[in-house]
Scaffold this motif. Structure first.
Motif, mmCIF file in Angstrom:
data_model
loop_
_atom_site.group_PDB
_atom_site.id
_atom_site.type_symbol
_atom_site.label_atom_id
_atom_site.label_comp_id
_atom_site.label_asym_id
_atom_site.label_seq_id
_atom_site.Cartn_x
_atom_site.Cartn_y
_atom_site.Cartn_z
ATOM 1 N N ILE A 142 -21.479 73.270 31.407
ATOM 2 C CA ILE A 142 -22.219 73.618 32.804
ATOM 3 C C ILE A 142 -21.096 73.366 34.030
ATOM 4 C CG2 ILE A 142 -23.825 72.774 34.400
ATOM 5 C CD1 ILE A 142 -25.727 72.735 32.164
ATOM 6 N N VAL A 143 -20.417 72.077 33.548
ATOM 7 C CA VAL A 143 -19.224 71.825 34.626
ATOM 8 C C VAL A 143 -18.518 72.499 34.685
ATOM 9 C CG1 VAL A 143 -17.578 69.996 35.190
ATOM 10 C CG2 VAL A 143 -19.870 69.273 34.540
ATOM 11 N N LYS A 144 -17.786 73.238 33.488
ATOM 12 C CA LYS A 144 -16.840 74.040 33.534
ATOM 13 C C LYS A 144 -17.133 75.499 34.245
ATOM 14 C CE LYS A 144 -16.019 77.339 30.343
ATOM 15 N NZ LYS A 144 -16.078 78.085 28.945
ATOM 16 N N ARG A 145 -18.312 76.057 34.120
ATOM 17 C CA ARG A 145 -18.879 77.084 34.950
ATOM 18 C C ARG A 145 -18.365 76.625 36.336
ATOM 19 N NH1 ARG A 145 -22.272 81.228 32.101
ATOM 20 N NH2 ARG A 145 -21.525 80.843 29.897
ATOM 21 N N TYR A 146 -18.929 75.957 36.991
ATOM 22 C CA TYR A 146 -18.706 75.431 38.471
ATOM 23 C C TYR A 146 -17.177 75.332 38.580
ATOM 24 C CZ TYR A 146 -23.838 75.023 38.365
ATOM 25 O OH TYR A 146 -25.109 75.205 38.039
ATOM 26 N N GLU A 147 -16.559 74.818 37.965
ATOM 27 C CA GLU A 147 -15.024 74.035 38.040
ATOM 28 C C GLU A 147 -14.260 75.314 38.108
ATOM 29 O OE1 GLU A 147 -13.499 71.760 34.927
ATOM 30 O OE2 GLU A 147 -12.410 70.539 36.347
ATOM 31 N N GLN A 148 -14.326 76.253 37.113
ATOM 32 C CA GLN A 148 -13.649 77.532 36.970
ATOM 33 C C GLN A 148 -13.578 78.343 38.132
ATOM 34 O OE1 GLN A 148 -14.472 78.842 33.048
ATOM 35 N NE2 GLN A 148 -16.258 80.157 33.809
ATOM 36 N N SER A 149 -14.657 78.267 38.879
ATOM 37 C CA SER A 149 -14.912 79.147 40.198
ATOM 38 C C SER A 149 -14.021 79.031 41.190
ATOM 39 C CB SER A 149 -16.329 78.782 40.706
ATOM 40 O OG SER A 149 -16.395 77.733 41.353
ATOM 41 N N GLY A 150 -13.316 77.689 41.269
ATOM 42 C CA GLY A 150 -12.541 77.262 42.534
ATOM 43 C C GLY A 150 -13.225 76.342 43.390
ATOM 44 N N LEU A 151 -14.564 75.996 42.923
ATOM 45 C CA LEU A 151 -15.243 74.936 43.834
ATOM 46 C C LEU A 151 -14.451 73.544 43.104
ATOM 47 C CD1 LEU A 151 -18.857 76.081 43.836
ATOM 48 C CD2 LEU A 151 -17.218 76.367 45.574
ATOM 49 N N LYS A 152 -14.450 72.466 44.257
ATOM 50 C CA LYS A 152 -14.046 71.247 44.038
ATOM 51 C C LYS A 152 -15.107 70.304 43.833
ATOM 52 C CE LYS A 152 -11.959 69.228 47.572
ATOM 53 N NZ LYS A 152 -10.810 68.872 48.509
ATOM 54 N N MET B 251 -24.162 66.064 40.844
ATOM 55 C CA MET B 251 -22.812 66.392 41.288
ATOM 56 C C MET B 251 -22.784 66.897 42.638
ATOM 57 S SD MET B 251 -21.561 68.593 37.801
ATOM 58 C CE MET B 251 -22.908 69.251 37.484
ATOM 59 N N VAL B 252 -21.430 66.724 43.386
ATOM 60 C CA VAL B 252 -21.599 67.523 44.539
ATOM 61 C C VAL B 252 -20.431 68.438 44.484
ATOM 62 C CG1 VAL B 252 -21.120 67.297 47.207
ATOM 63 C CG2 VAL B 252 -22.703 65.792 46.194
ATOM 64 N N TRP B 253 -20.458 69.573 44.942
ATOM 65 C CA TRP B 253 -19.452 70.787 44.674
ATOM 66 C C TRP B 253 -19.064 71.108 46.006
ATOM 67 C CZ3 TRP B 253 -16.595 71.608 40.419
ATOM 68 C CH2 TRP B 253 -17.224 71.266 39.137
ATOM 69 N N ILE C 275 -22.351 80.499 46.119
ATOM 70 C CA ILE C 275 -21.611 80.771 44.768
ATOM 71 C C ILE C 275 -22.283 79.817 43.700
ATOM 72 C CG2 ILE C 275 -19.377 80.117 43.770
ATOM 73 C CD1 ILE C 275 -18.786 82.281 45.685
ATOM 74 N N VAL C 276 -22.883 78.473 43.904
ATOM 75 C CA VAL C 276 -23.467 77.723 42.994
ATOM 76 C C VAL C 276 -24.601 78.462 42.483
ATOM 77 C CG1 VAL C 276 -24.666 75.638 42.533
ATOM 78 C CG2 VAL C 276 -22.165 75.627 43.461
ATOM 79 N N ARG C 277 -25.408 79.010 43.500
ATOM 80 C CA ARG C 277 -26.763 79.661 43.014
ATOM 81 C C ARG C 277 -26.495 80.941 42.319
ATOM 82 N NH1 ARG C 277 -31.701 77.253 44.332
ATOM 83 N NH2 ARG C 277 -32.671 79.318 44.267
ATOM 84 N N ARG D 137 -7.462 66.206 48.159
ATOM 85 C CA ARG D 137 -7.018 67.647 48.025
ATOM 86 C C ARG D 137 -6.654 68.030 46.654
ATOM 87 N NH1 ARG D 137 -1.587 70.416 48.511
ATOM 88 N NH2 ARG D 137 -0.632 68.312 48.081
ATOM 89 N N LEU D 138 -7.159 69.115 46.252
ATOM 90 C CA LEU D 138 -6.652 69.648 44.940
ATOM 91 C C LEU D 138 -5.734 70.866 45.129
ATOM 92 C CD1 LEU D 138 -8.239 69.678 42.231
ATOM 93 C CD2 LEU D 138 -9.930 71.438 43.033
ATOM 94 N N ILE D 139 -4.856 70.822 44.518
ATOM 95 C CA ILE D 139 -3.480 71.800 44.576
ATOM 96 C C ILE D 139 -3.906 73.085 44.617
ATOM 97 C CG2 ILE D 139 -1.439 72.268 43.572
ATOM 98 C CD1 ILE D 139 -1.132 69.521 44.425
ATOM 99 N N ASN D 140 -4.836 73.539 43.531
ATOM 100 C CA ASN D 140 -5.350 74.992 43.405
ATOM 101 C C ASN D 140 -5.823 75.317 44.778
ATOM 102 O OD1 ASN D 140 -4.772 74.654 40.757
ATOM 103 N ND2 ASN D 140 -7.228 74.502 40.239
#
Ligand code: GDP
Ligand code: MG
Length: 202
Positions: free
Chosen positions: A26-36, A107-109, A117-119, A184-187
């Protein structure tokens, strides 16, 4: 107006998500979208917290009750009550039992259009009809009908804020400001920088 890259939303992996060993997926799905990811914790919620959480939106009782009555009638079935508030009281009672049965991961994204995007990644509320490719569509099998017959909350793995306004209130309920990390996330440069300078040498 604050730039949309600062929009934030609350996501919770419900007890069934933890028990089904889906935290990483589940974390992977949100993480790979580009959200932080700016906050995360595991906790066993109290009944009071769950009640406050679902009643943050003053319209939720009425909206959910009306929606449920309508969906019973559409199927030609008789709803458990004609009073929307009675129906939501049952749903809320089941949610309080379910959400306090074990740990959840809150979690907070953060990022552009975080709420929407999360929905989208999460999928529709009822797993029977949530689209394939969404978390609820891919990883679980429940329906309102069976959960209502069995007298329990629908096992739909995730809570995700429904609007920016709910998100801000829910984040304040689940996290202290100190638990949210401003970093800051480099991405992010690839998502938000207008110029994209510094990729090629001079
Ligand atoms: P969500 O934001 O997608 O989780 O959906 P809602 O905010 O509409 O509802 C919150 C929770 O209430 C859902 O996750 C379900 O557990 C429950 N719920 C909502 N609508 C219904 C319904 O029509 N029937 C039943 N049995 N439960 C519902
Ligand atoms: Mg909701």
């Amino acid at each position: 107006m604050e730039h949309q890259k600062y929009e934030r939303t609350l996501v919770m992996i419900k007890p069934d998500g933890i028990q089904r060993s889906l935290i990483g997926e589940i974390v992977k799905r949100y993480e790979q979208s580009g959200l932080k990811l700016v906050g995360i914790k595991m906790t066993v919620p109290t009944v009071e917290l769950i009640e406050q959480h679902y009643l943050i939106d003053p319209e939720w009782r009425m909206k959910t009750g009306l929606k449920t009555i309508e969906s019973y009638k559409k199927k030609g079935a008789k709803p458990p009550s004609e009073d929307p508030l009675v129906i939501t009281e049952i749903i809320l009672g089941n949610l309080k039992k379910y959400m306090t049965k074990g740990p959840v991961v809150a979690m907070v994204w953060q990022g552009m259009h975080a709420v929407g995007i999360v929905r989208k990644i999460t999928g529709g509320t009822e797993p029977l009809t949530s689209s394939m490719g969404t978390i609820r569509g891919d990883f679980t099998i429940d329906s309102y009908e069976v959960s209502d017959i069995d007298g329990r909350a629908v096992r739909n793995l995730i809570h995700a804020s429904g609007s920016q306004d709910d998100a801000e209130k829910e984040i304040a309920l689940w996290f202290t400001p100190k638990e949210l990390i401003d970093y800051r996330l480099i991405n992010e440069a690839m998502l938000y920088d207008a110029e994209l300078s510094g990729i090629l040498g001079q």
